[in-house]
Every structure is written in structure tokens, then in C-alpha cells.
Design a protein around this motif. Structure first.
Motif, PDB file in Angstrom:
ATOM      1  N   VAL A 224       0.832  -1.208   0.000  1.00 43.63           N
ATOM      2  CA  VAL A 224       0.000   0.000   0.000  1.00 43.63           C
ATOM      3  C   VAL A 224       0.864   1.255   0.000  1.00 43.63           C
ATOM      4  O   VAL A 224       0.621   2.202  -0.767  1.00 43.63           O
ATOM      5  CB  VAL A 224      -0.947  -0.009   1.223  1.00 43.63           C
ATOM      6  N   VAL A 225       1.879   1.273   0.856  1.00 44.08           N
ATOM      7  CA  VAL A 225       2.741   2.450   0.969  1.00 44.08           C
ATOM      8  C   VAL A 225       3.526   2.681  -0.323  1.00 44.08           C
ATOM      9  O   VAL A 225       3.661   3.817  -0.795  1.00 44.08           O
ATOM     10  CB  VAL A 225       3.695   2.292   2.170  1.00 44.08           C
ATOM     11  N   ALA A 226       4.020   1.590  -0.915  1.00 42.45           N
ATOM     12  CA  ALA A 226       4.767   1.726  -2.170  1.00 42.45           C
ATOM     13  C   ALA A 226       3.889   2.319  -3.268  1.00 42.45           C
ATOM     14  O   ALA A 226       4.299   3.238  -3.989  1.00 42.45           O
ATOM     15  CB  ALA A 226       5.320   0.376  -2.602  1.00 42.45           C
ATOM     16  N   ALA A 227       2.665   1.822  -3.388  1.00 40.47           N
ATOM     17  CA  ALA A 227       1.757   2.340  -4.417  1.00 40.47           C
ATOM     18  C   ALA A 227       1.401   3.805  -4.157  1.00 40.47           C
ATOM     19  O   ALA A 227       1.343   4.618  -5.085  1.00 40.47           O
ATOM     20  CB  ALA A 227       0.488   1.493  -4.457  1.00 40.47           C
ATOM     21  N   ALA A 228       1.194   4.146  -2.888  1.00 36.31           N
ATOM     22  CA  ALA A 228       0.818   5.519  -2.550  1.00 36.31           C
ATOM     23  C   ALA A 228       1.928   6.508  -2.887  1.00 36.31           C
ATOM     24  O   ALA A 228       1.668   7.585  -3.438  1.00 36.31           O
ATOM     25  CB  ALA A 228       0.469   5.602  -1.072  1.00 36.31           C
ATOM     26  N   PHE A 229       3.169   6.155  -2.570  1.00 34.45           N
ATOM     27  CA  PHE A 229       4.275   7.102  -2.767  1.00 34.45           C
ATOM     28  C   PHE A 229       4.890   7.029  -4.162  1.00 34.45           C
ATOM     29  O   PHE A 229       5.631   7.938  -4.539  1.00 34.45           O
ATOM     30  CB  PHE A 229       5.344   6.905  -1.690  1.00 34.45           C
ATOM     31  N   ASN A 230       4.584   5.982  -4.914  1.00 33.46           N
ATOM     32  CA  ASN A 230       5.061   5.936  -6.297  1.00 33.46           C
ATOM     33  C   ASN A 230       4.417   7.034  -7.136  1.00 33.46           C
ATOM     34  O   ASN A 230       4.977   7.460  -8.157  1.00 33.46           O
ATOM     35  CB  ASN A 230       4.764   4.569  -6.921  1.00 33.46           C
ATOM     36  N   GLN A 231       3.244   7.475  -6.710  1.00 32.93           N
ATOM     37  CA  GLN A 231       2.551   8.590  -7.381  1.00 32.93           C
ATOM     38  C   GLN A 231       2.116   9.586  -6.304  1.00 32.93           C
ATOM     39  O   GLN A 231       0.939   9.887  -6.167  1.00 32.93           O
ATOM     40  CB  GLN A 231       1.347   8.072  -8.167  1.00 32.93           C
ATOM     41  N   ARG A 232       3.108  10.102  -5.576  1.00 34.25           N
ATOM     42  CA  ARG A 232       2.819  10.875  -4.366  1.00 34.25           C
ATOM     43  C   ARG A 232       2.080  12.180  -4.627  1.00 34.25           C
ATOM     44  O   ARG A 232       1.468  12.741  -3.723  1.00 34.25           O
ATOM     45  CB  ARG A 232       4.115  11.124  -3.582  1.00 34.25           C
ATOM     46  N   ARG A 233       2.104  12.684  -5.852  1.00 34.03           N
ATOM     47  CA  ARG A 233       1.403  13.935  -6.154  1.00 34.03           C
ATOM     48  C   ARG A 233      -0.071  13.706  -6.480  1.00 34.03           C
ATOM     49  O   ARG A 233      -0.843  14.671  -6.567  1.00 34.03           O
ATOM     50  CB  ARG A 233       2.097  14.663  -7.310  1.00 34.03           C
ATOM     51  N   LYS A 234      -0.442  12.459  -6.658  1.00 35.64           N
ATOM     52  CA  LYS A 234      -1.842  12.162  -6.967  1.00 35.64           C
ATOM     53  C   LYS A 234      -2.646  11.952  -5.691  1.00 35.64           C
ATOM     54  O   LYS A 234      -2.118  11.592  -4.645  1.00 35.64           O
ATOM     55  CB  LYS A 234      -1.934  10.896  -7.829  1.00 35.64           C
ATOM     56  N   MET A 235      -3.953  12.170  -5.773  1.00 39.89           N
ATOM     57  CA  MET A 235      -4.834  11.816  -4.665  1.00 39.89           C
ATOM     58  C   MET A 235      -4.808  10.303  -4.484  1.00 39.89           C
ATOM     59  O   MET A 235      -4.626   9.549  -5.442  1.00 39.89           O
ATOM     60  CB  MET A 235      -6.264  12.275  -4.962  1.00 39.89           C
ATOM     61  N   LEU A 236      -5.039   9.864  -3.241  1.00 38.67           N
ATOM     62  CA  LEU A 236      -4.958   8.435  -2.954  1.00 38.67           C
ATOM     63  C   LEU A 236      -5.981   7.616  -3.738  1.00 38.67           C
ATOM     64  O   LEU A 236      -5.714   6.473  -4.106  1.00 38.67           O
ATOM     65  CB  LEU A 236      -5.123   8.198  -1.447  1.00 38.67           C
ATOM     66  N   ARG A 237      -7.131   8.194  -4.025  1.00 40.04           N
ATOM     67  CA  ARG A 237      -8.124   7.433  -4.784  1.00 40.04           C
ATOM     68  C   ARG A 237      -7.613   7.116  -6.191  1.00 40.04           C
ATOM     69  O   ARG A 237      -8.063   6.146  -6.815  1.00 40.04           O
ATOM     70  CB  ARG A 237      -9.439   8.194  -4.859  1.00 40.04           C
ATOM     71  N   SER A 239      -3.924   7.086  -6.909  1.00 38.69           N
ATOM     72  CA  SER A 239      -2.669   6.340  -6.804  1.00 38.69           C
ATOM     73  C   SER A 239      -2.885   4.899  -6.348  1.00 38.69           C
ATOM     74  O   SER A 239      -2.085   4.011  -6.660  1.00 38.69           O
ATOM     75  CB  SER A 239      -1.710   7.048  -5.852  1.00 38.69           C
ATOM     76  N   LEU A 240      -3.993   4.637  -5.623  1.00 38.44           N
ATOM     77  CA  LEU A 240      -4.248   3.293  -5.097  1.00 38.44           C
ATOM     78  C   LEU A 240      -5.324   2.531  -5.856  1.00 38.44           C
ATOM     79  O   LEU A 240      -5.660   1.396  -5.489  1.00 38.44           O
ATOM     80  CB  LEU A 240      -4.648   3.376  -3.617  1.00 38.44           C
ATOM     81  N   LYS A 241      -5.875   3.112  -6.902  1.00 32.48           N
ATOM     82  CA  LYS A 241      -7.017   2.481  -7.569  1.00 32.48           C
ATOM     83  C   LYS A 241      -6.667   1.130  -8.182  1.00 32.48           C
ATOM     84  O   LYS A 241      -7.540   0.264  -8.349  1.00 32.48           O
ATOM     85  CB  LYS A 241      -7.599   3.411  -8.632  1.00 32.48           C
ATOM     86  N   GLY A 242      -5.379   0.925  -8.489  1.00 37.14           N
ATOM     87  CA  GLY A 242      -4.967  -0.349  -9.063  1.00 37.14           C
ATOM     88  C   GLY A 242      -4.929  -1.482  -8.051  1.00 37.14           C
ATOM     89  O   GLY A 242      -4.835  -2.656  -8.429  1.00 37.14           O
ATOM     90  N   LEU A 243      -5.049  -1.156  -6.755  1.00 34.53           N
ATOM     91  CA  LEU A 243      -4.974  -2.190  -5.722  1.00 34.53           C
ATOM     92  C   LEU A 243      -6.328  -2.782  -5.357  1.00 34.53           C
ATOM     93  O   LEU A 243      -6.400  -3.892  -4.837  1.00 34.53           O
ATOM     94  CB  LEU A 243      -4.324  -1.618  -4.450  1.00 34.53           C
ATOM     95  N   HIS A 244      -7.418  -2.025  -5.603  1.00 39.90           N
ATOM     96  CA  HIS A 244      -8.751  -2.519  -5.234  1.00 39.90           C
ATOM     97  C   HIS A 244      -9.801  -1.756  -6.039  1.00 39.90           C
ATOM     98  O   HIS A 244      -9.702  -0.539  -6.209  1.00 39.90           O
ATOM     99  CB  HIS A 244      -8.993  -2.326  -3.726  1.00 39.90           C
ATOM    100  N   PRO A 245     -10.823  -2.445  -6.515  1.00 44.74           N
ATOM    101  CA  PRO A 245     -11.838  -1.773  -7.348  1.00 44.74           C
ATOM    102  C   PRO A 245     -12.678  -0.746  -6.581  1.00 44.74           C
ATOM    103  O   PRO A 245     -13.216   0.191  -7.182  1.00 44.74           O
ATOM    104  CB  PRO A 245     -12.715  -2.930  -7.849  1.00 44.74           C
TER     105      PRO A 245
END
Length: 280
Positions: A224-237, A239-245
Motif C-alpha cells: 500500500v505504501v509503495a503504491a501511494a508514494f510511487n505517485q505521491r502527487r496524486k490523490m490516494l483514490r 494512486s491506489l485504484k490499481g490495488l482494489h476496485p
């Protein structure tokens, strides 16, 4: 400069053995034995401990650790040119220094030590972060080591201790602070080294916690943390959308606004989000 033992000054050792620092090995030698002894003291009471040191070079920190009373030092040195200088230290401290000529990334040196174990090192710049991540992510927690006293580029040190909302805050801060107390204990200028690097350095002391600060599965939290900070300028919805529908529902269930960005989210919230993912 005061001597900490009867061995020659480090400049003399380097000249005798022809130890010019190699950039390819990430080498920058710290020659002031007063500084190396001060770094060793940051590791705490070493009198009953085995100490792991990575990249001792000509042995400045090695001598500091032994002079401060380490029960045994295991030094892992990839550069065979340094072995004669380290052998001289071993002779001066009988039975207390073992040297392994190998790549620290290729072996598990902790298997050669007896607890309690501390790790203290002026880490080679090119492998420092990777080694730290390995030590922070063992299969079982608490780990075999009690503390880490490590020198990094100051920029890396700031990333380890960074609070949420700061520009240095990211995956490394969460990884370190989830399971350890971490603080910068020393700053070192470039001119303290030979050759002088282009960056400032700092020593970070990390003390392991008996258990992580907040409950979370380590693998899920890391993902989760890796996905969030890989696109740190994006909103979490985003940057994390690829992890859960249904990422927005998971974020809300963890008490996080879907429009927040990764750098605004504290450790406790990230752990709550990791638990939400695990349940989902």
C-alpha cells in the motif's frame, strides 16, 4: 588529535597500505579517530555486545567500536586491499575482531554473531538504503539485532526520520518508524572524509521496538505504501485504484479522505488502511 589506541593514525595506515578510496565501492574514508569513537558511543553500551560493521575500509570505526568495549566486532569488507590494515587491528585486539571478505548483500553476517547484537557502520553510499530495508524487514519481529547506528547521506537520514507532511516523508520513514525509534544523532561535514563527498552526512540511531507501533500485515502495508508514494502527487483514490476496485470505500473505512495525498497520511492511518485491505 588524540589517539584512541596504540595503532598508527589512519592517514599513516592508508599511506602504508595504498588505500585510495574507490568510488565504485561507495568509499569515503573517515579519518578522525575522535569522530569514529564518538559514532561508536552513539551505539550505546557495547561491552556485552557483538557488533556488525559493514564496509570498515581502513578500520577507523572498527577501532572506535573496539576501544568503546565491544565484545566482538564482525567486519564485512568487500575490498581485499583493506584486509592487511584490518588484520593489524585484529592483532591489537586479540580475539575480538573477525573479518569477512565478501559482499554484504550476498551473505547473512548476522548468522555469525551471538546476541545481544548491535549494528554500527559508515555504510557505503551505494548499498546503504538497501541494507537498511533488509534489516527493517526480517521474516520475524523483533529481529536479532537490538539497534542500528548507521551513517548515510544526510538526505537519506532525513527520509528515515521525516514526519508526515514534510517533503522527505515517504516509504523509508514509514518502514523505519513503524518498528523502531529513529533519530539523527550526529551531522558530519564533507571535509571530515577523504575524499570529501559532495553531500553532507548524518548518523541515524534506530532502536527496535518489541512490536510494531500499530497492527498491520507487513507485506500488505509495504504494498500500500509503495503504491501511494510511487505517485505521491496524486490523490490516494487515484494512486491506489490499481490495488482494489472500491478503493474509496476502503480509504473512508480507514478514516482517510480519498482526496488526500500520501505525504499527508500518518503511520497510524497507513496501518489502518493496510488492515482494511487485508480484510477486503
Amino acid at each position: 588529535m588524540a589517539q584512541i589506541d596504540a595503532l598508527p593514525p589512519l592517514r599513516e595506515v592508508i599511506a602504508t597500505h595504498g588505500l585510495s578510496a574507490k568510488k565504485a565501492l561507495g568509499q569515503n574514508f573517515l579519518l578522525d579517530l575522535n569522530l569514529t569513537a564518538k559514532i561508536a558511543r552513539q551505539a550505546g553500551d557495547l561491552s556485552g555486545c557483538d557488533v556488525l560493521e559493514i564496509g570498515p575500509g581502513p578500520g577507523g570505526l572498527t577501532r572506535g567500536l573496539l576501544a568503546e568495549g565491544a565484545r566482538k566486532v564482525l567486519a564485512v569488507e568487500k575490498d581485499a586491499r583493506c584486509l592487511p590494515a584490518l588484520a593489524e587491528i585484529a592483532d591489537a585486539y586479540p580475539g575480538r575482531l573477525d573479518v569477512i571478505n565478501d559482499d554484504a548483500l550476498a551473505i547473512n553476517p548476522l548468522a555469525y554473531l551471538t546476541p545481544p547484537i548491535r549494528i554500527a557502520a559508515n555504510l557505503p553510499y551505494n548499498i546503504g538504503t538497501e541494507l537498511l530495508v533488509r534489516w527493517l524487514t526480517p521474516d520475524i519481529w523483533p529481529p536479532v539485532w537490538e539497534s542500528l547506528t548507521l551513517m548515510f547521506q544526510r538526505e537519506v537520514a532525513q527520509r528515515i526520520v521525516a514526519p508526515p507532511g514534510s517533503k522527505s516523508y515517504g516509504r523509508l520513514a514509514i518502514l523505519a518508524q513503524w518498528r523502531c525509534d529513529a533519530r539523527i544523532v550526529m551531522d558530519l561535514p564533507p571535509e571530515a572524509f577523504v575524499p570529501a563527498p559532495k553531500v553532507k552526512s548524518a548518523v541515524v540511531h534506530l532502536t527496535r521496538l518489541p512490536a510494531p507501533r500499530f497492527e498491520a500485515d507487513a507485506a500488505v502495508l509495504s504494498r500500500v505504501v509503495a503504491a501511494a508514494f510511487n505517485q505521491r502527487r496524486k490523490m490516494l483514490r487515484s494512486s491506489l485504484k490499481g490495488l482494489h476496485p472500491d478503493i474509496e470505500t476502503l480509504l473512508v473505512s480507514a478514516g482517510i479522505s480519498p482526496t488526500e495525498r500520501a505525504e499527508q497520511i500518518g503511520l497510524e492511518q497507513f496501518c489502518a488502511l493496510a488492515r482494511a485491505f487485508a480484510k477486503a
